[in-house]
Design a protein around this motif. Structure first.
Motif, PDB file in Angstrom:
ATOM      1  N   ASP A 171       0.808  -1.214   0.000  1.00  0.00           N
ATOM      2  CA  ASP A 171       0.000   0.000   0.000  1.00  0.00           C
ATOM      3  C   ASP A 171       0.843   1.267   0.000  1.00  0.00           C
ATOM      4  O   ASP A 171       0.490   2.262  -0.651  1.00  0.00           O
ATOM      5  CB  ASP A 171      -0.970  -0.003   1.185  1.00  0.00           C
ATOM      6  N   GLU A 200      -0.642  -5.678  -3.589  1.00  0.00           N
ATOM      7  CA  GLU A 200      -1.593  -5.697  -2.484  1.00  0.00           C
ATOM      8  C   GLU A 200      -2.770  -4.780  -2.786  1.00  0.00           C
ATOM      9  O   GLU A 200      -2.586  -3.656  -3.268  1.00  0.00           O
ATOM     10  CB  GLU A 200      -0.894  -5.235  -1.206  1.00  0.00           C
ATOM     11  N   ASP A 202      -6.633  -3.452  -0.985  1.00  0.00           N
ATOM     12  CA  ASP A 202      -7.462  -3.410   0.223  1.00  0.00           C
ATOM     13  C   ASP A 202      -8.949  -3.406  -0.089  1.00  0.00           C
ATOM     14  O   ASP A 202      -9.775  -3.652   0.807  1.00  0.00           O
ATOM     15  CB  ASP A 202      -7.130  -2.147   1.038  1.00  0.00           C
ATOM     16  N   THR A 203      -9.298  -3.101  -1.333  1.00  0.00           N
ATOM     17  CA  THR A 203     -10.716  -2.971  -1.701  1.00  0.00           C
ATOM     18  C   THR A 203     -10.975  -3.672  -3.032  1.00  0.00           C
ATOM     19  O   THR A 203     -10.046  -3.918  -3.826  1.00  0.00           O
ATOM     20  CB  THR A 203     -11.120  -1.498  -1.849  1.00  0.00           C
ATOM     21  N   ASP A 222      -5.713  -7.976   1.167  1.00  0.00           N
ATOM     22  CA  ASP A 222      -5.264  -7.627   2.516  1.00  0.00           C
ATOM     23  C   ASP A 222      -6.411  -7.199   3.422  1.00  0.00           C
ATOM     24  O   ASP A 222      -7.186  -6.294   3.085  1.00  0.00           O
ATOM     25  CB  ASP A 222      -4.229  -6.502   2.439  1.00  0.00           C
ATOM     26  N   ASN A 223      -6.483  -7.866   4.593  1.00  0.00           N
ATOM     27  CA  ASN A 223      -7.424  -7.481   5.647  1.00  0.00           C
ATOM     28  C   ASN A 223      -8.868  -7.387   5.156  1.00  0.00           C
ATOM     29  O   ASN A 223      -9.610  -6.474   5.545  1.00  0.00           O
ATOM     30  CB  ASN A 223      -6.988  -6.161   6.290  1.00  0.00           C
ATOM     31  N   MET A 224      -9.265  -8.326   4.330  1.00  0.00           N
ATOM     32  CA  MET A 224     -10.656  -8.376   3.863  1.00  0.00           C
ATOM     33  C   MET A 224     -11.447  -9.356   4.718  1.00  0.00           C
ATOM     34  O   MET A 224     -10.918 -10.388   5.142  1.00  0.00           O
ATOM     35  CB  MET A 224     -10.710  -8.821   2.401  1.00  0.00           C
ATOM     36  N   GLY A 246      -3.521 -10.867   6.550  1.00  0.00           N
ATOM     37  CA  GLY A 246      -4.010  -9.915   7.532  1.00  0.00           C
ATOM     38  C   GLY A 246      -4.899 -10.565   8.572  1.00  0.00           C
ATOM     39  O   GLY A 246      -5.960 -11.100   8.248  1.00  0.00           O
TER      40      GLY A 246
END
Length: 282
Positions: A171, A200, A202-203, A222-224, A246
């Protein structure tokens, strides 16, 4: 399949440093004071709890560096399951040498067996799926090679070893370079054709942009949450390798694997592991 061990010369510098740290400038003064010269003994490294063995190669090197005359026999090699009471290794010879190498050998073997054991637990949660469990670069400084080998002993897979063996656009790279399209265009213009590229996101909007621009081989989701991961895998539809990362705790691995991701990466395998309880007894 039996894993090929690392060459001893890769491991030796780590072990030498640990022995130098422990023995200092004056050696093992307790042992030198209380054990008569020439005393010989037989010792065994035993498991005090169940797990997966790793670090036997490292322990062997530790004892050999202290005294090349010690007889070291590995009974349960790296990658083997162990139960409480199992003998992993026997060491015979000079008692002072065994005692001087004991703590370094156990420190390595306990930590590496802890990594292998935790990895095996994560891998077990992926049963019946195609998902593979992999580690990260969140390793103990100076010990990356043996910690990543321990992940393999536990049935996991290795992510990149460092900044120099793959392109992983995070990111902060995206922010500094001006966006997803900017970094992927730069990769297509300048990266070697021999270098794999991971990016990477995130959305799902970022993922859509990655798919539209091209230039990546792997996408790190990532981090979903699990529902979003499921949608992301469907969007990719096999065009890229997918990796979920994540907050990957063991309790969540099965549901993440069920989304169809190719890999789950977990820093916890090397940064939050509990040492497997091993002991050395005369």
């Amino acid at each position: 399949m039996t894993l090929q061990p690392l060459p001893d010369f890769v491991i030796e510098p780590m072990v030498r440093n640990a022995l130098a740290e422990d023995l200092g400038t004056n050696g093992d003064i307790t042992t030198r004071t209380v054990i008569p010269s020439g005393t010989t003994y037989r010792a065994a490294i035993r498991a005090r709890e169940a797990g997966v063995v790793s670090g036997m190669q490292v322990a062997r090197i530790a004892f050999a560096l202290v005294d090349a005359g010690l007889q070291v026999d590995t009974l349960l090699p790296d990658g083997s399951p162990c139960a409480p009471g199992d003998v992993l290794m026997q060491i015979a010879g000079d008692a002072a040498a065994i005692l001087s190498g004991e703590r370094v050998a156990l420190n390595f073997a306990g930590r590496l067996s802890g990594i292998a054991t935790m990895t095996a637990g994560f891998v077990a949660e992926t049963a019946g799926t195609k998902t593979r469990v992999t580690c990260t670069r969140k390793t103990t400084p100076g010990l990356r090679a043996v910690e990543k080998q321990a992940v393999l002993h536990g049935g996991g897979f290795n992510h990149r070893f460092g900044l120099s063996d793959a392109i992983l656009i995070k990111d902060n790279h995206i922010a500094a370079a001006g966006g997803v399209s900017a970094v992927l265009n730069a990769v297509q213009a300048h990266a070697s054709h021999m270098m794999r590229v991971e990016i990477e996101v995130d959305t799902l909007d970022q993922l859509a942009e990655v798919l539209a621009v091209g230039g990546a081989d792997v996408v790190l989701l990532d981090n979903m949450d699990t529902a979003t991961l499921t949608r992301a895998v469907a969007m990719v539809d096999g065009r890229l390798v997918t990796e979920a990362s994540g907050n990957m705790r063991r309790a969540r691995i099965a549901e993440v694997a069920a989304t169809g991701v190719d890999y789950i990466s977990a820093g916890a395998l090397t940064h939050s592991v509990s040492t497997l309880d091993l002991g050395l007894d005369f």
